[in-house]
Design an enzyme around this catalytic site. Structure first.
Site, PDB file in Angstrom:
ATOM      1  N   HIS A  41     141.456  70.680 124.214  1.00 12.28           N
ATOM      2  CA  HIS A  41     140.754  70.624 125.507  1.00 12.28           C
ATOM      3  C   HIS A  41     141.617  69.912 126.553  1.00 12.28           C
ATOM      4  O   HIS A  41     141.665  68.688 126.602  1.00 12.28           O
ATOM      5  CB  HIS A  41     139.420  69.893 125.328  1.00 12.28           C
ATOM      6  CG  HIS A  41     138.538  69.913 126.532  1.00 12.28           C
ATOM      7  ND1 HIS A  41     137.171  69.896 126.448  1.00 12.28           N
ATOM      8  CD2 HIS A  41     138.811  69.955 127.865  1.00 12.28           C
ATOM      9  CE1 HIS A  41     136.642  69.925 127.673  1.00 12.28           C
ATOM     10  NE2 HIS A  41     137.630  69.948 128.543  1.00 12.28           N
ATOM     11  N   HIS A  97     143.238  70.303 130.815  1.00 13.16           N
ATOM     12  CA  HIS A  97     143.260  71.026 132.094  1.00 13.16           C
ATOM     13  C   HIS A  97     144.696  71.010 132.613  1.00 13.16           C
ATOM     14  O   HIS A  97     145.206  69.952 132.970  1.00 13.16           O
ATOM     15  CB  HIS A  97     142.295  70.381 133.083  1.00 13.16           C
ATOM     16  CG  HIS A  97     140.872  70.453 132.608  1.00 13.16           C
ATOM     17  ND1 HIS A  97     140.072  71.547 132.829  1.00 13.16           N
ATOM     18  CD2 HIS A  97     140.128  69.581 131.877  1.00 13.16           C
ATOM     19  CE1 HIS A  97     138.884  71.345 132.265  1.00 13.16           C
ATOM     20  NE2 HIS A  97     138.895  70.157 131.679  1.00 13.16           N
ATOM     21  N   ASN A 109     139.563  76.687 134.126  1.00 12.58           N
ATOM     22  CA  ASN A 109     139.123  76.457 135.516  1.00 12.58           C
ATOM     23  C   ASN A 109     140.317  76.312 136.459  1.00 12.58           C
ATOM     24  O   ASN A 109     140.513  75.302 137.109  1.00 12.58           O
ATOM     25  CB  ASN A 109     138.180  75.248 135.604  1.00 12.58           C
ATOM     26  CG  ASN A 109     138.779  73.966 135.075  1.00 12.58           C
ATOM     27  OD1 ASN A 109     139.737  73.978 134.299  1.00 12.58           O
ATOM     28  ND2 ASN A 109     138.233  72.843 135.486  1.00 12.58           N
ATOM     29  N   HIS A 150     133.422  67.519 124.613  1.00  5.93           N
ATOM     30  CA  HIS A 150     133.270  66.099 124.963  1.00  5.93           C
ATOM     31  C   HIS A 150     131.871  65.503 124.744  1.00  5.93           C
ATOM     32  O   HIS A 150     131.185  65.129 125.705  1.00  5.93           O
ATOM     33  CB  HIS A 150     133.735  65.820 126.395  1.00  5.93           C
ATOM     34  CG  HIS A 150     133.343  66.854 127.436  1.00  5.93           C
ATOM     35  ND1 HIS A 150     132.051  67.234 127.648  1.00  5.93           N
ATOM     36  CD2 HIS A 150     134.091  67.584 128.306  1.00  5.93           C
ATOM     37  CE1 HIS A 150     132.003  68.130 128.608  1.00  5.93           C
ATOM     38  NE2 HIS A 150     133.232  68.375 129.015  1.00  5.93           N
ATOM     39  N   ASP A 161     140.485  66.107 126.869  1.00  3.39           N
ATOM     40  CA  ASP A 161     139.918  66.493 128.174  1.00  3.39           C
ATOM     41  C   ASP A 161     140.834  65.988 129.291  1.00  3.39           C
ATOM     42  O   ASP A 161     140.366  65.508 130.336  1.00  3.39           O
ATOM     43  CB  ASP A 161     138.483  65.968 128.343  1.00  3.39           C
ATOM     44  CG  ASP A 161     137.780  66.598 129.546  1.00  3.39           C
ATOM     45  OD1 ASP A 161     138.345  67.529 130.166  1.00  3.39           O
ATOM     46  OD2 ASP A 161     136.672  66.159 129.883  1.00  3.39           O
ATOM     47  N   HIS A 181     144.520  64.513 138.387  1.00  4.05           N
ATOM     48  CA  HIS A 181     144.150  64.697 139.791  1.00  4.05           C
ATOM     49  C   HIS A 181     145.200  64.045 140.681  1.00  4.05           C
ATOM     50  O   HIS A 181     145.949  63.176 140.229  1.00  4.05           O
ATOM     51  CB  HIS A 181     142.787  64.048 140.077  1.00  4.05           C
ATOM     52  CG  HIS A 181     141.631  64.798 139.492  1.00  4.05           C
ATOM     53  ND1 HIS A 181     141.245  66.042 139.941  1.00  4.05           N
ATOM     54  CD2 HIS A 181     140.777  64.490 138.490  1.00  4.05           C
ATOM     55  CE1 HIS A 181     140.194  66.464 139.247  1.00  4.05           C
ATOM     56  NE2 HIS A 181     139.901  65.545 138.344  1.00  4.05           N
TER      57      HIS A 181
END
Ligand SMILES: [Zn+2]
Length: 440
Positions: free
Chosen positions: A63, A65, A97, A235, A323, A327
């Site tokens: 998992h 991003h 995403n 999660h 996860d 950013h």
């Protein structure tokens, strides 16, 4: 390709029930010898001494991003794989995403292509469960399953419609790939920014109740039972989720789940750690609390953390997944309400979970199982997460006792957003080997 000899590390491989001091010889990208002592090896061999260190199969993170395509200011496939390698991971699974969404053949092929050309380790995509992750129409799961995706998820958001979830789970019977759901009933979590509890009340911040997760987990388990489909809960953060998944597993349902390093080790009180260190002037400014603890689902209470640790010990929890959610500074350098959710996690994941080993809460073999053989099984890759002879030499060597201070400015990840910045932690990856090549 170079030959590598790893000497005298405490070698742990759950697929072989192995936990002893061994030498490992790597040739042509494969593990060709695994013996207590190897004295015969060719001259052109790189020797890595692993004395007092732990040698494990390369970690697998199901998992992450990666943000590419679309959000390359936050992260790229290159920076994410570099960050992953620094954290000891040799396989990471990319959540869909992105922009465009990974809901179609060409975008997934683009990610696979970029991973091949720019990536330093293995990247396995996760396709969206619904088109544009909008929750209205399923993606072409049969077509996408042929591309090597490891599952389907609208992560970042839940699959809200029970009927859509039911259909997705039905499809999982024929694709044999899990539906990975981010369980959050938005009507319950709506404006919440942190865990609902004493701390949120004290700070006057809107809370997210445990029930926003628990109620959707309960729904999904019921739908998994109805359809017989393959459900994976992303999660897990609450004691309620632990109880529900344990019941589902006792019933023999096809249900698995993951936990993140932060939900296993931090509570909502961690918000004070940073604000306590802050100067009065910082507290008076618009951003007194560390927005880096803002994550979805939120950091919960000690009771929840304790039940997650129990869940890991009794195998209610199948895997540890980061996860990883990088950013930009401006995504986090704002009010707590406005700040983006997520933690840049790949480079601190190991030290976070090792804190539980140092506290004697979880044995090291259990931690390694949940980072290697267990996720390998879940993503249908029995060739990974093992040190068996003739498998790809994906290997992580780490010093469990090495202390270091987290400095996010030194992260390979573009995301510097971690609540652990400046914290002293214990345990560090020394070498990451992917397919017989030293990456870090
Ligand atoms: Zn999520």
């Amino acid at each position: 390709m170079e030959n590598i000899l790893i000497t005298q590390g405490r070698t742990i491989d759950c697929t072989q029930n192995l936990d002893s001091v061994m030498d490992i010889f790597i040739s042509n990208g494969k593990i060709t010898k695994l013996e207590p002592k190897i004295s015969n090896f060719p001259e052109n061999t790189t020797i890595i001494s692993a004395k007092n260190m732990i040698v494990s199969p390369g970690f697998i993170d199901m998992h992450c991003h990666l943000r590419e395509p679309g959000y390359t200011k936050k992260e790229t496939i290159y920076s994410a794989t570099k960050s992953a390698a620094k954290g000891g991971f040799t396989t990471i699974c990319a959540m869909p995403n992105t922009k465009p969404t990974m809901d179609n053949k060409s975008t997934i092929e683009l990610v696979l292509e970029k991973a091949k050309t720019n990536g330093l380790i293995r990247v396995l995509p996760i396709a969206a469960a619904t088109k544009k992750r909008a929750g209205n129409e399923l993606t072409n799961m049969h077509e996408l399953s042929k591309l090597g995706v490891i599952g389907f998820s609208d992560d970042g958001d839940p699959i809200e419609s029970p009927n859509m979830m039911r259909q997705a789970l039905s499809y999982s019977l024929s694709t044999n790939l899990p539906i990975i759901n981010h369980c959050e009933v938005k009507e319950l979590s709506s404006n919440g920014v942190m865990n609902e509890g004493f701390t949120s009340m004290l700070l006057g911040l809107t809370g997210i109740p445990n029930s926003s997760e628990d109620s959707m987990v309960a729904r999904d388990i019921s739908l998994a039972e109805t359809t017989g489909g393959k459900l994976h809960i992303a999660h897990a953060s609450t004691s309620g989720t632990m109880e529900l998944i344990k019941l589902a597993k006792d019933k023999g349902l096809n249900v698995t789940c993951e936990v993140t390093p932060h939900h296993l080790t931090l509570t909502d009180k961690f918000i004070f750690n940073k604000s306590n260190k802050a100067k009065d002037t910082d507290i008076l400014s618009s951003n007194p609390y560390d927005t880096n603890i803002k994550v979805a689902p939120p950091l919960r209470s000690q009771k929840d953390v304790d039940s997650l640790i129990q869940g890991l010990l009794n195998d209610t929890i199948d895997v540890i997944a980061t996860d990883h959610a990088p950013h930009t500074n401006s995504d986090k350098n704002c009010t707590f309400e406005e700040a983006a959710n997520g933690i840049s996690n790949l480079e601190t994941a190991l030290s976070s979970v090792l804190s539980l080993y140092h506290q004697k809460s979880i044995p090291i073999t259990k931690i390694i199982e949940k980072l290697t053989s267990s996720p390998a099984k879940l993503i249908n890759r029995p060739d990974l997460g093992s040190l068996k002879l003739n498998t790809n030499a994906d290997i992580t060597i780490f010093d469990p006792n090495l202390e270091w201070i987290v400095n996010s400015n030194k992260f390979a990840s573009k995301g510097k957003n971690t609540p652990l910045d400046g914290e002293k932690v214990k345990g560090k990856v020394i070498k990451t080997i992917f397919k017989g090549k030293i990456i870090e």
